[in-house]
Design an enzyme around this catalytic site. Structure first.
Site, PDB file in Angstrom:
ATOM      1  N   SER A  15       1.007  -1.474  -0.058  1.00  0.00           N
ATOM      2  CA  SER A  15      -0.304   0.001   0.114  1.00  0.00           C
ATOM      3  C   SER A  15       1.274   1.183   0.146  1.00  0.00           C
ATOM      4  CB  SER A  15      -1.145  -0.133   0.948  1.00  0.00           C
ATOM      5  OG  SER A  15      -1.786   1.223   1.237  1.00  0.00           O
ATOM      6  N   TYR A  73      -1.790  -0.843  11.008  1.00  0.00           N
ATOM      7  CA  TYR A  73      -1.977  -1.636   9.460  1.00  0.00           C
ATOM      8  C   TYR A  73      -1.482  -1.263   8.115  1.00  0.00           C
ATOM      9  CZ  TYR A  73      -3.724  -1.757   4.289  1.00  0.00           C
ATOM     10  OH  TYR A  73      -4.145  -2.117   3.474  1.00  0.00           O
ATOM     11  N   LYS A  97       1.704  -3.958   6.573  1.00  0.00           N
ATOM     12  CA  LYS A  97       2.229  -3.899   4.817  1.00  0.00           C
ATOM     13  C   LYS A  97       4.065  -3.978   5.478  1.00  0.00           C
ATOM     14  CE  LYS A  97      -1.279  -4.658   2.728  1.00  0.00           C
ATOM     15  NZ  LYS A  97      -1.581  -5.784   2.401  1.00  0.00           N
TER      16      LYS A  97
END
Ligand code: NAD
Ligand code: UFG
Length: 331
Positions: free
Chosen positions: A124, A148, A152
């Site tokens: 991302s 989050y 990644k």
């Protein structure tokens, strides 16, 4: 090639299954349906006019994943399976670290065990943090403010180390910008549970009458009109980017931004939606959303040069297709 698509019933995964089937690949989808529905698989088969194999499994479960690898000659894996809500990751960090990182571990270890040499990972733009736009793949990753984003960055690290230690393991890390829109058929798209966090599904639900008005989070950013700027990319362009990444995957680790390279402000997206659909989008300006950055858009030259891929669909097509899907699916 025969491709295992982990998270294949989800938003980006289902569109990518369509693109893979249409490009002539065979697809095995694996999904535990924690954020998707089994009927999406049937819709993908209908769109592509081809069958695929579906396993309802949790890809953090080594035994289940092992069964899939033992049953099929897999040439490559695309890993979409994970949790993706930034706000929720702050509330439930352990769930996010477990699901997003263990899934990467289990799938990559299965690749080692079964000699599968191609791995494409959903990363991302959030890993760039507050770097200077446009974001370039060579930039140092900045610590993100939420679990989050950390999942990644850590998954990227794990896959990079695995590829360095195992030269036959070729890895593509795809950093997505803001995927929006839906398949042109209106059959598959994004159907978030509850009130949407993201801008485009919020707009379609306001226009549909499910929600009262859009709240625009801040008009005092140092941007063209004070509202936040993002790089919106049509989900089918993103899906096709995965097919290109697989087709061009060579030795080592390759990082690509998948975006359009164009920044669009919240107000510009609202105006584009009004133009595309011929409706008014009621909105009010409210305070900034915590954690948001002013601008996020990609330098896309590397993907263009090395993958021969470029996003083709414009912001009007993104709005039109998002709206078609909103109108065609029933809650
Ligand atoms: P999504 O929730 O629609 O799809 C993810 C799919 O994975 C769902 O079908 C879910 O049921 C499944 N899944 C989750 N955990 C699983 C597990 N342990 N085992 C099996 N299946 C599991 O999300 P999406 O928007 O399609 O995102 C796909 C990937 O792309 C995610 O990894 C996400 O973090 C990443 N990504 C998304 C965006 C975005 O804005 N949508 C942006 C950047 C990166
Ligand atoms: N926004 C509003 N009102 C809303 C929703 C969003 O004004 O109701 C604004 C935001 O402030 C931001 C822009 O619209 O300026 C886009 O917000 P989104 O929530 O749609 O998307 P984000 O850029 O915040 O985040 C998304 C994904 C992340 C991913 C990131 C990558 O949700 O998972 O893109 O760029 F990491």
């Amino acid at each position: 090639m025969q491709i295992l698509v982990a998270g294949g019933a989800g938003y980006i995964g289902s569109h990518t299954c369509t693109a893979l089937l249409e490009a002539g690949h065979r697809v095995i989808a694996a999904d535990n349906l924690c954020n998707s529905k089994a009927e999406t698989i049937i819709k993908v088969e209908h769109i592509a006019g081809k069958d695929m194999v579906f396993y309802e499994i949790d890809v953090t479960d080594t035994a289940s994943v092992d069964t899939v690898f033992a049953n099929h000659e897999i040439d490559g894996v695309i890993h979409f399976a994970g949790f993706k809500a930034v706000g929720e990751s702050v509330e439930k960090p352990l769930d996010y670290y477990y699901n997003n990182i263990v899934s990467t571990m289990v799938l990559s270890r299965a690749c080692m065990k079964y000699g599968v040499g191609k791995f494409v990972f959903s990363s991302s733009a959030t890993v760039y943090g507050e770097n200077q736009v446009p974001f370039v793949e060579t930039m140092d990753l900045l610590p993100t403010t939420n679990p989050y984003g950390e999942t990644k960055a850590v998954s990227e690290r794990i896959l990079t180390d695995a590829a360095r230690a195992n030269p036959g393991f070729k890895v593509s890390l795809l950093r997505y910008f803001n995927p929006v829109g839906a398949h042109e058929s209106g059959l598959i798209g994004e159907s978030p549970n509850g009130i949407p966090n993201n801008l485009m599904p919020f707009i379609t639900q306001v226009v549909k009458g499910k929600l009262d008005r859009l709240q625009i989070f801040g008009n005092d950013y140092p941007t063209i009109d004070g509202t936040g700027v993002r790089d919106y990319i049509h989900v089918m362009d993103l899906a096709e980017g995965h097919v290109s990444a697989l087709d061009h995957l060579t030795e080592g680790v390759h990082i690509y931004n998948l975006g359009t390279g164009q920044g669009t402000s919240v107000l510009q997206l609202v105006r584009a939606f009004e133009e595309a659909i011929g409706v008014e989008v009621p909105f009010e300006i409210v305070t900034r959303r915590p954690g948001d950055i002013a601008e996020c858009y990609a330098d896309v030259s590397k993907a263009q040069e090395e993958l021969g891929w470029t996003a083709r669909r414009d912001i009007i097509a993104m709005c039109r297709d998002a709206w078609r899907f909103e109108n065609s699916y029933s809650d």
